[in-house]
Design an enzyme around this catalytic site. Sequence first.
Site, PDB file in Angstrom:
ATOM      1  N   GLU A 457     125.123  10.272 -39.965  1.00  0.00           N
ATOM      2  CA  GLU A 457     126.523   9.921 -39.644  1.00  0.00           C
ATOM      3  C   GLU A 457     126.653   9.308 -38.267  1.00  0.00           C
ATOM      4  O   GLU A 457     127.621   9.580 -37.557  1.00  0.00           O
ATOM      5  CB  GLU A 457     127.421  11.165 -39.725  1.00  0.00           C
TER       6      GLU A 457
HETATM    7  C1  LIG Z   1     118.501  13.196 -44.590  1.00  0.00           C
HETATM    8  C2  LIG Z   1     119.327  11.982 -44.300  1.00  0.00           C
HETATM    9  C3  LIG Z   1     120.478  11.752 -45.040  1.00  0.00           C
HETATM   10  C4  LIG Z   1     121.201  10.581 -44.842  1.00  0.00           C
HETATM   11  N1  LIG Z   1     122.274  10.292 -45.663  1.00  0.00           N
HETATM   12  C5  LIG Z   1     122.837   9.064 -45.603  1.00  0.00           C
HETATM   13  C6  LIG Z   1     123.808   8.654 -46.577  1.00  0.00           C
HETATM   14  O1  LIG Z   1     124.190   9.415 -47.463  1.00  0.00           O
HETATM   15  N2  LIG Z   1     124.299   7.395 -46.502  1.00  0.00           N
HETATM   16  C7  LIG Z   1     123.903   6.514 -45.543  1.00  0.00           C
HETATM   17  O2  LIG Z   1     124.387   5.399 -45.545  1.00  0.00           O
HETATM   18  N3  LIG Z   1     122.995   6.876 -44.604  1.00  0.00           N
HETATM   19  C8  LIG Z   1     122.456   8.123 -44.617  1.00  0.00           C
HETATM   20  N4  LIG Z   1     121.523   8.488 -43.695  1.00  0.00           N
HETATM   21  C9  LIG Z   1     121.118   7.520 -42.691  1.00  0.00           C
HETATM   22  C10 LIG Z   1     121.521   7.904 -41.281  1.00  0.00           C
HETATM   23  O3  LIG Z   1     122.888   7.730 -41.102  1.00  0.00           O
HETATM   24  C11 LIG Z   1     120.649   7.062 -40.343  1.00  0.00           C
HETATM   25  O4  LIG Z   1     119.345   7.613 -40.396  1.00  0.00           O
HETATM   26  C12 LIG Z   1     121.162   7.035 -38.940  1.00  0.00           C
HETATM   27  O5  LIG Z   1     122.377   6.336 -38.874  1.00  0.00           O
HETATM   28  C13 LIG Z   1     120.159   6.382 -37.981  1.00  0.00           C
HETATM   29  O6  LIG Z   1     119.683   5.174 -38.488  1.00  0.00           O
HETATM   30  P1  LIG Z   1     118.105   4.903 -38.542  1.00  0.00           P
HETATM   31  O7  LIG Z   1     117.463   6.033 -39.242  1.00  0.00           O
HETATM   32  O8  LIG Z   1     117.892   3.559 -39.074  1.00  0.00           O
HETATM   33  O9  LIG Z   1     117.650   4.985 -37.031  1.00  0.00           O
HETATM   34  P2  LIG Z   1     117.774   3.821 -35.938  1.00  0.00           P
HETATM   35  O10 LIG Z   1     119.099   3.163 -36.015  1.00  0.00           O
HETATM   36  O11 LIG Z   1     116.568   2.960 -36.019  1.00  0.00           O
HETATM   37  O12 LIG Z   1     117.715   4.679 -34.611  1.00  0.00           O
HETATM   38  C14 LIG Z   1     116.497   5.204 -34.057  1.00  0.00           C
HETATM   39  C15 LIG Z   1     116.784   5.729 -32.646  1.00  0.00           C
HETATM   40  O13 LIG Z   1     117.239   4.647 -31.814  1.00  0.00           O
HETATM   41  C16 LIG Z   1     118.516   4.949 -31.256  1.00  0.00           C
HETATM   42  N5  LIG Z   1     119.326   3.736 -31.208  1.00  0.00           N
HETATM   43  C17 LIG Z   1     119.527   2.828 -32.194  1.00  0.00           C
HETATM   44  N6  LIG Z   1     120.347   1.866 -31.781  1.00  0.00           N
HETATM   45  C18 LIG Z   1     120.705   2.157 -30.524  1.00  0.00           C
HETATM   46  C19 LIG Z   1     121.549   1.534 -29.559  1.00  0.00           C
HETATM   47  N7  LIG Z   1     122.241   0.434 -29.830  1.00  0.00           N
HETATM   48  N8  LIG Z   1     121.658   2.106 -28.335  1.00  0.00           N
HETATM   49  C20 LIG Z   1     121.011   3.257 -28.044  1.00  0.00           C
HETATM   50  N9  LIG Z   1     120.194   3.883 -28.921  1.00  0.00           N
HETATM   51  C21 LIG Z   1     120.043   3.347 -30.146  1.00  0.00           C
HETATM   52  C22 LIG Z   1     119.122   5.996 -32.180  1.00  0.00           C
HETATM   53  O14 LIG Z   1     120.090   6.807 -31.503  1.00  0.00           O
HETATM   54  C23 LIG Z   1     117.896   6.780 -32.617  1.00  0.00           C
HETATM   55  O15 LIG Z   1     117.582   7.758 -31.657  1.00  0.00           O
HETATM   56  C24 LIG Z   1     120.810   9.675 -43.835  1.00  0.00           C
HETATM   57  C25 LIG Z   1     119.682   9.946 -43.061  1.00  0.00           C
HETATM   58  C26 LIG Z   1     118.937  11.073 -43.288  1.00  0.00           C
HETATM   59  C27 LIG Z   1     117.710  11.315 -42.469  1.00  0.00           C
END
Ligand SMILES: Cc1cc2nc3c(=O)[nH]c(=O)nc-3n(C[C@H](O)[C@H](O)[C@H](O)COP(=O)(O)OP(=O)(O)OC[C@H]3O[C@@H](n4cnc5c(N)ncnc54)[C@H](O)[C@@H]3O)c2cc1C
Length: 608
Positions: A457
Amino acid sequence: MSFIDHQTLDFLLYDWLKVEELTRYARYKDHSPETFDSILELSAKIAASEFATHYKKSDREEPYIDASGVHVLPEIKTALAAFAEAGFFGATFESDLGGLQLPNVIQTAAMAHFMAANIATAAFPMLTCANARVIARFGTEAQKWAFARPQIDGRWFGTMCLSEPQAGSSLSDITTRAVIDGHDSLGPNYRVFGRKMWISGGDHDACENIVHLVLAKVPGEEGRLLPGMGGISLFVVPKRLLLETGEPGEMNDVVVAGLNHKMGYRGISNCALNFGEGSKHSPVGRDGAVGYLVGQVGQGLAIMFHMMNEARIAIGLGATALALRGYRHSVDYARERPQGRLASISGKNSASPQVAIIEHADVKHMLLRQRAYAEGALALILYCARLVDDGFSEDEAERADATILLDLLTPVAKSWPSEFGLAANDLAIQVHGGYGYTRDFDVEQLYRDNRLNPIHEGTNGIQAIDLVGRKIIRDRGTAIQSLGQRIMATIERAGLFDELEDYCRILRQAWAATSATVSDLVNLNDTSRGMDHASSFLSAFGHVVVAWLWLDQTATLLKVTDRDSPARTARLLTCRYFIEVELPKIYPQLDLVRSLNDVARAMPADAF
Ligand SMILES: Cc1cc2nc3c(=O)[nH]c(=O)nc-3n(C[C@H](O)[C@H](O)[C@H](O)COP(=O)(O)OP(=O)(O)OC[C@H]3O[C@@H](n4cnc5c(N)ncnc54)[C@H](O)[C@@H]3O)c2cc1C
C-alpha cells in the site's frame, strides 16, 4: 479467546470518541449503542470461532495452483461465509445497496478482532470492501449492481491490480494498456493487456467470482502509451464474464502466471496475473481481457487513491491488531514463566524461589513499550475512522475539517502502526526468549505477518514523501495548523488535571519543535532537500500525533474512572511511559531534518 481487550475498546469508543453521538447524523440515525455492542460482540465471537482456529494452519498450508486454478485452505471459505452471513461485508455500505450503514469507526473496531485472529483471512474482506466502495462511488448504476452488490453480499471478492513487475512505487510507469472495443450495458467496453504483480487474492476458490480493479493506460494518438499519469484509467475486469442474468459465466482472459511465496500473510494467495494473453479461455475470436471503464479516461489514479486511502488505514489497523495480539501473548507468557530472582541491595538469594519474568524491570519495559505502541496505534486508527464518519456530518465546516485532518493523518495511520507495531512484535519475541524464536508459539508468525505492512500500500518511504512533499510543503502547512489547534485544545483540557501537568508541558515542547521543523520545510528554497530525511520526519511526527492521542484519551480517563481502578492506573502509566520515555526520541530525528544533513546525497551510488 479475544485478542483485543473489550474494556479498552469500550473506553476508546464510548468514553473517548463518543461514538453514540454519531447517531445524530442522518446516515447513522437507525443505529444505537445497542446495535454497536451487538456488532462488536458478534465480531469477537466469529473471529474466535472461525478465524483464529486456522491461523497456524493457513501459515503451514499455503495456497497452491493446479490446472483448475488457485486453491486456498477450505477453512478460509467457511470463515468468510460466516463473515458474510453476519453482514460484515456490507456493514458500512448504503442500505439501498444492501448495506447496514454502520459507522466506519464501529466496523474498524470489529475488523480489529478479525485481523488479530487471522490477518490473512481478514485481508479478503478488507480488499473486497475497498473495491466495492470504489465501484459504488464512481461506477455507473449498472456497474454498481453488477459488480459492487455481489461483493457487498460477500458472494464475490475483489482485488486491486496496481503494481506491475517494473512499476511498484512509481505507478506512472505502468505499461498495462486498455483499448476501446465497444459499449454495452455495463459501460464503455475495453480490452486489457498487460502483466500485474503481487495481486493479493488474485485467484482462489473461496468465492464464485473475482472482481479485479485494474489500473491501465489508454493509449494516445497512434496507439502510443503516454508518459507519466497520461491516460491512466481504472477498469473492472471480472475473472468470469457475466451472463445476462448477472451470474458468472465464461472465463475472462485473466491468467495466473504464478504464485508468490511469502514470508508471512500466507493464507491469502498472491499472484502474478497476465491480462489478455489470448489464452484458450479468451472469448471466441477476441483477444484481451474484457474490462469496463470506471469513471473517465485519465481519472484512474485519482479514483484509485480513494481505495488506497481506505486500504492504508486498514493496513495500519492490521499492524495494530497484530501488535495488540503480540502484547497479549507476551503478558500471558511473562506471568507464567519463572526465571531468575530479583536483585536487591544485599544481592540475590539463590535459595529463594524464582520470580515470574514479569517482575524484572527489563521485561516490564518491553511490555510497557509494546502496550504503548499497540494501544497508541489503536487510538490513532480509531480516531481516523471517526474522522471518516465525521465526513458525513450535516455541518459543512465539521465535514471540511475532518477531511483535511484525515488527509494529513492517512500516511501516519498507515506507516506509524506498521513501523511500531512491528517493533512491538519484535519485543514480543524477545519476551518469549528462545521459545519466541520457535514455531511452537504464535509470536514469530505475528512478526512475519506484520513485516509486510511497512511494504505494501505504498512503502513507508513513499508515505514519508507524501507527508512531507504533498501534505506539508505543497500545502504550506495549512493542514498542520488544523492539527495544532486540536493539540492545543487537548493540552488545555488535560491541564485541568494535576496528574497530567507534566505531560502537557512535554507535549507542548514537542509540538513547538515539530512546528519549527514544518516551518523550515515549508520555507526551503530547494524543496527536494526536504525529502532527504522525510522518513525521520514521518516517524517523529507520528510519535507526536500518538503522544497527543495518549494525552487526550487519558484526560477522558481521569474524568470517567475511579481513582483506584486498576484500569486507570494501567492506562495512566502507559501514557506516562509514552510521553516520558518515547516522545523525547523525536528530538534527534527533528534535528536531523532541520540540519539538512547531506550524507546520503554525498554518497555516490557507485560507491556502495
Ligand atoms: C505480499 C504483498 C502483497 C501485495 N498486494 C498487492 C495488491 O494486492 N495489489 C497491488 O497492486 N500491489 C500489491 N503489492 C505490491 C506493493 O504495493 C509493492 O510491493 C509496493 O508498492 C512497493 O513496490 P515494489 O515492490 O515494486 O518496490 P519498489 O517500488 O521497487 O521499491 C523498493 C524500495 O525503493 C524505495 N523507493 C522506490 N521509489 C522511491 C522514491 N521515489 N523515493 C524514495 N524511495 C523509493 C521503496 O520505498 C522501497 O524501499 C503487494 C506486495 C506484497 C509484497
